[in-house]
Design a protein around this motif. Structure first.
Motif, mmCIF file in Angstrom:
data_model
loop_
_atom_site.group_PDB
_atom_site.id
_atom_site.type_symbol
_atom_site.label_atom_id
_atom_site.label_comp_id
_atom_site.label_asym_id
_atom_site.label_seq_id
_atom_site.Cartn_x
_atom_site.Cartn_y
_atom_site.Cartn_z
ATOM 1 N N HIS A 155 57.843 54.897 76.116
ATOM 2 C CA HIS A 155 57.193 54.244 77.262
ATOM 3 C C HIS A 155 56.227 53.171 76.750
ATOM 4 C CE1 HIS A 155 58.763 57.129 80.164
ATOM 5 N NE2 HIS A 155 58.507 58.071 79.239
ATOM 6 N N PRO A 156 56.773 52.106 76.132
ATOM 7 C CA PRO A 156 55.890 51.076 75.545
ATOM 8 C C PRO A 156 55.012 50.386 76.584
ATOM 9 C CG PRO A 156 58.165 50.280 75.666
ATOM 10 C CD PRO A 156 58.200 51.729 76.034
ATOM 11 N N ASN A 157 55.470 50.192 77.821
ATOM 12 C CA ASN A 157 54.669 49.481 78.821
ATOM 13 C C ASN A 157 53.377 50.240 79.140
ATOM 14 O OD1 ASN A 157 56.513 47.426 79.002
ATOM 15 N ND2 ASN A 157 57.623 48.339 80.729
ATOM 16 N N LYS A 158 53.486 51.601 79.094
ATOM 17 C CA LYS A 158 52.299 52.408 79.361
ATOM 18 C C LYS A 158 51.233 52.157 78.300
ATOM 19 C CE LYS A 158 50.742 57.161 79.930
ATOM 20 N NZ LYS A 158 51.111 58.594 79.945
ATOM 21 N N SER A 159 51.634 52.056 77.029
ATOM 22 C CA SER A 159 50.675 51.799 75.944
ATOM 23 C C SER A 159 50.075 50.406 76.077
ATOM 24 C CB SER A 159 51.375 51.951 74.591
ATOM 25 O OG SER A 159 50.482 51.701 73.542
ATOM 26 N N GLU A 160 50.867 49.392 76.418
ATOM 27 C CA GLU A 160 50.368 48.029 76.568
ATOM 28 C C GLU A 160 49.424 47.928 77.759
ATOM 29 O OE1 GLU A 160 53.547 45.252 76.764
ATOM 30 O OE2 GLU A 160 54.264 45.710 74.734
ATOM 31 N N ASP A 161 49.764 48.635 78.854
ATOM 32 C CA ASP A 161 48.888 48.617 80.020
ATOM 33 C C ASP A 161 47.506 49.189 79.679
ATOM 34 O OD1 ASP A 161 50.848 47.478 81.518
ATOM 35 O OD2 ASP A 161 51.477 49.357 82.493
ATOM 36 N N GLU A 162 47.497 50.237 78.852
ATOM 37 C CA GLU A 162 46.230 50.849 78.465
ATOM 38 C C GLU A 162 45.393 49.887 77.625
ATOM 39 O OE1 GLU A 162 43.080 53.362 77.999
ATOM 40 O OE2 GLU A 162 44.761 53.476 79.403
ATOM 41 N N ALA A 173 37.391 42.952 72.378
ATOM 42 C CA ALA A 173 38.456 42.577 73.307
ATOM 43 C C ALA A 173 39.473 41.677 72.608
ATOM 44 C CB ALA A 173 37.859 41.871 74.521
ATOM 45 N N LEU A 174 38.982 40.750 71.780
ATOM 46 C CA LEU A 174 39.883 39.860 71.034
ATOM 47 C C LEU A 174 40.790 40.653 70.118
ATOM 48 C CD1 LEU A 174 40.751 37.017 70.127
ATOM 49 C CD2 LEU A 174 38.849 37.075 68.466
ATOM 50 N N ALA A 175 40.238 41.656 69.435
ATOM 51 C CA ALA A 175 41.052 42.459 68.521
ATOM 52 C C ALA A 175 42.186 43.173 69.269
ATOM 53 C CB ALA A 175 40.168 43.467 67.788
ATOM 54 N N LEU A 176 41.881 43.682 70.472
ATOM 55 C CA LEU A 176 42.917 44.354 71.262
ATOM 56 C C LEU A 176 43.977 43.370 71.737
ATOM 57 C CD1 LEU A 176 40.786 46.824 73.426
ATOM 58 C CD2 LEU A 176 42.303 47.399 71.525
ATOM 59 N N CYS A 177 43.517 42.171 72.196
ATOM 60 C CA CYS A 177 44.467 41.184 72.700
ATOM 61 C C CYS A 177 45.431 40.731 71.607
ATOM 62 C CB CYS A 177 43.725 39.977 73.267
ATOM 63 S SG CYS A 177 42.904 40.300 74.844
ATOM 64 N N ARG A 178 44.949 40.662 70.385
ATOM 65 C CA ARG A 178 45.818 40.213 69.293
ATOM 66 C C ARG A 178 46.947 41.211 68.991
ATOM 67 N NH1 ARG A 178 41.021 37.628 65.453
ATOM 68 N NH2 ARG A 178 41.286 35.462 66.202
ATOM 69 N N GLU A 179 46.814 42.437 69.491
ATOM 70 C CA GLU A 179 47.873 43.427 69.308
ATOM 71 C C GLU A 179 48.929 43.330 70.395
ATOM 72 O OE1 GLU A 179 46.395 47.375 68.904
ATOM 73 O OE2 GLU A 179 44.724 46.775 67.600
ATOM 74 N N LEU A 180 48.664 42.495 71.403
ATOM 75 C CA LEU A 180 49.569 42.424 72.543
ATOM 76 C C LEU A 180 50.279 41.078 72.563
ATOM 77 C CD1 LEU A 180 47.133 43.892 75.221
ATOM 78 C CD2 LEU A 180 49.118 45.050 74.240
ATOM 79 N N PRO A 181 51.540 41.080 72.870
ATOM 80 C CA PRO A 181 52.275 39.811 72.947
ATOM 81 C C PRO A 181 51.915 39.040 74.214
ATOM 82 C CG PRO A 181 53.708 41.643 73.571
ATOM 83 C CD PRO A 181 52.420 42.254 73.110
#
Length: 705
Positions: free
Chosen positions: A6-13, A44-52
């Motif tokens: 469930h990758p979308n659940k992890s990205e949403d978090e 917040a920047l560090a988290l955003c860099r993990e997301l496409p």
């Protein structure tokens, strides 16, 4: 079931966490907690860099981090964040506004780092982009204002003024921009002031002030307008107008928190205005109040020294020489702890030397002049100050009897002035040079290397030229006094009387009656010598009466003058240096006329200085070097302690028929040309105008979308 299923659940978090962190940062920023805000934006920047697909969010985080770093004073870090955000925005469609925001932010950072050319380039790029976007007139005006600041800081004041005027024209077409209009008017006032257009500057400040008065929360802006308009009025010569503005600014600043530094600046500047207006007590009171405020503000050691220095000047001008010396010495101690204040240290030493000279401590004065000279010699552009030290040390050495050393100092002064003369100050340098010629003449006579040097007549001729005559009357009087001394020494007694009387008339014309009274003494000596050569008893007694009257007037004037000094040792030292021979002469003439009651009165008048030894006998020298005797010679003899005995001081004084130009510390000596530091110029640094087009308030922080 795993997160991989469930990758979308992890990205949403991660999105939710990033949004929460960004919002936390915005709230912290609004509270003024910039460290917490920065930490939240970076997380917040560090988290955003993990997301496409979050490049735009990353740009927002970077921009906000840059703003927070700027508030924390880390402008290099801020510039780095703005540039990183800018690089991301350039790759994203529809981000022109964010692109421009990054350009503005990096421009501000470059300006804070001193790279005003780089800042101007960024502001101009932002302006070009805004022109392609509808409804951005307000932002364009902000860019114009900021680029005006950059141009002004780069030295292009006319270019800066043109930008401010264009920004003002744009703001006037937009509702609710009165504050921005006031900023443009204020900044254009600063530019005009620096260009020398004081009337134009004052007009802009007043227009800005009118606008600010209609806006809530602009007390600080109003005070800045009042302060700078006061500065413009001061420079244009309207000291009372300037004082009124500084006082109004001070009242307003007191209602604004954290303005102790500004209040102190107002007090200091109003002190300067009062000093120039002749209200020395008022000036001193302002300097002292400013000093108290500066002491509570870190990093104001230089301002504190300015207060001490200028209060020393006020005390010196009002006659409190001991108080002036104390202020100069305290300023010197403070300066030593501040790097780059060698010039200020030298100024303090020079002025304390003048105070010591006036107090009669010539050796102490000489030591200060030598130390000041050593410092000035290490500083470029201080040739005039070096000349002042050399001249005044020469005058002190002459008074101490060191004529050979004095001659060397006067010659060095002339050499220095000839090497550093500029057309802009040619007339003043010529005057100082001629004073040195006077000093050289005095040295040559007292070294027995010239019977009657022509230096004094040469100096008088220069001082009487049209370009000098109205500004050198005291110098002319000094020359005439020396000419009178020379005529007396060569036996031309009538010529000596004429020269002395001309000198007295000139001193009275320039409001220096004390200097005129000093000449009573050599004039009385000449009359006494004339009386000795006359057979007629009636004519002889008449001349002696006139001589006595002149001498007693001078003696009583000196007696009054010593009470300017509060300390007994200062009075004693001053008496030795200035009054001894005059008092001896008064007693001598009174004895020759057979006036025991007058002798008794004179003794009673002077007994507070030293012991009077009436029975002492012996010859006393006249101005011509001859001995004159009387049946009952009476002299003033003091029992003092110090480097020089009373005998040494009196012999040196009586034997010096010529003086080395104006007395050290007088209104006509070189010290009059020592520039007084005006203190804080306060052209209002750019952060006071807040780079108005670039709003660093929380509202410009990008919200997480």
């Amino acid at each position: 079931m795993t997160d991989d299923e469930h990758p979308n659940k992890s990205e949403d978090e991660l999105h939710r966490r990033a949004k929460k962190l960004l919002n936390t940062g915005v709230e912290a920023f609004r509270r003024g907690d910039y460290s917490e805000a920065l930490s939240s934006f970076e997380s917040a920047l560090a988290l955003c860099r993990e997301l496409p697909g979050t490049e735009h969010d990353q740009a927002n985080c970077l921009y906000n981090s840059g703003v927070a770093l700027g508030e924390l004073g880390d402008w290099r870090g801020a510039l780095e964040r703005f540039d990183q955000a800018l690089a991301l925005c350039r790759e994203l469609p529809g981000t022109e506004h964010d692109h421009i925001g990054c350009l503005n932010g990096s421009g501000v950072a470059l300006g804070e780092l001193g790279d005003w050319r780089g800042a101007l380039e960024r502001f101009d790029q932002a302006l070009a982009l805004y022109r392609g976007l509808p409804g951005t007139e307000h932002d364009q005006a902000g860019c114009l204002n900021n680029s005006g600041i950059a141009l002004g800081e780069s030295g292009d004041l006319r270019g800066a003024l043109e930008r401010y005027e264009r920004a003002l024209a744009l703001y006037r077409g937009l509702p609710g921009t009165e504050r921005d209009q006031a900023t443009c008017l204020y900044n254009s006032g600063n530019a005009l002031k620096r260009l020398g257009d004081l009337r134009g500057a004052l007009e802009r400040y007043d227009r800005a002030l009118v606008l600010c008065r209609e806006l809530p929360g602009t007390e600080r802006n109003q005070t800045d307008c009042l302060f700078n308009s006061g500065f413009a009025l001061e420079e244009s010569g309207d000291l009372r107008g300037a004082l009124e503005r500084f006082d109004r600014a001070l009242v307003l600043y007191r209602g604004v928190p954290d303005t102790e530094r500004d209040q102190a600046d107002c007090l200091f500047k109003s002190g300067n205005a009062l000093s120039e207006l002749g209200d020395l007590r008022g000036a001193l009171e302002r300097y002292d109040r400013a000093l108290v405020l500066y002491r509570g503000v870190p990093g104001t050691e230089r301002n504190q020294t300015d207060c001490l220095f200028n209060s020393g000047f006020a005390l010196e001008e009002s006659g409190d020489l001991r108080g002036a010396l104390e202020r100069y010495d305290r300023a010197l101690v403070l300066c030593r702890g501040v790097p780059g204040t060698e010039r200020d240290q030298a100024d303090c030493l020079f002025k304390s030397g003048n105070a010591l000279s006036e107090l009669g401590d010539l050796r102490g004065a000489l030591e200060r002049y030598e130390r000041a000279l050593a410092l000035y010699r290490k500083l470029p552009g201080t040739e005039r100050n070096q000349a002042s030290c050399l001249y005044n040390s020469g005058a002190a050495l002459g008074e101490l009897g060191g004529w050979r050393s004095a001659l060397d100092r006067f010659k060095q002064t002339l050499t220095l002035l000839n090497q550093s003369i500029h057309e802009t100050d040619r007339i003043e340098v010529e005057r100082i040079s001629v004073r040195c010629v006077q000093g050289i003449g005095a040295c040559l006579f007292n070294l027995n290397e010239a019977v009657f040097p022509n230096h004094f007549a040469r100096a008088l001729e220069v001082f009487q030229r049209p370009e000098h005559v109205d500004h050198t009357k005291a110098d002319q009087a000094s020359c005439l006094r020396s000419i009178g001394n020379g005529r007396s020494a060569t036996g031309d007694l009538n010529g000596a009387v004429e020269a002395y009387q001309q000198a007295q008339d000139l001193y009275r014309q320039v409001g220096q009656p004390e200097r005129a009274t000093e000449i009573n003494v050599p004039l009385a000596r000449v009359l006494k010598r004339k009386a000795a050569a006359i057979d007629s008893i009636f004519e002889r007694l008449a001349l002696l009466e006139e001589s006595l009257n002149l001498t007693v007037e001078a003696a009583l004037s000196l007696d009054r003058a010593r009470f300017r000094l509060d300390r007994l040792d200062d009075r004693q030292r001053w008496f030795q240096a200035h009054a001894r021979s005059t008092m001896d002469l008064a007693l001598e003439v009174a004895a020759e006329l057979g006036r025991p009651h007058l002798i008794s009165d004179l003794i009673a008048t002077w007994r507070t200085v030293g012991t009077l030894d009436v029975p002492r006998t012996g010859p006393s020298r006249t101005a011509g070097g001859e001995s004159c005797t009387s049946d009952q010679p009476v002299t003033a003899t003091e029992h003092f302690t110090g480097a020089n005995s009373a005998k040494e001081m009196s012999e040196g004084d009586e034997g010096s028929s010529f003086v080395a130009g104006p007395a050290v510390g007088s209104q006509t000596a070189i010290i009059a040309h020592l520039p007084r530091r005006p203190g804080p110029g306060l052209l209002m640094p750019h952060h006071r105008t807040a780079l108005a087009g670039y709003d660093q308030a929380p509202a410009r922080i990008a919200a997480y979308r």
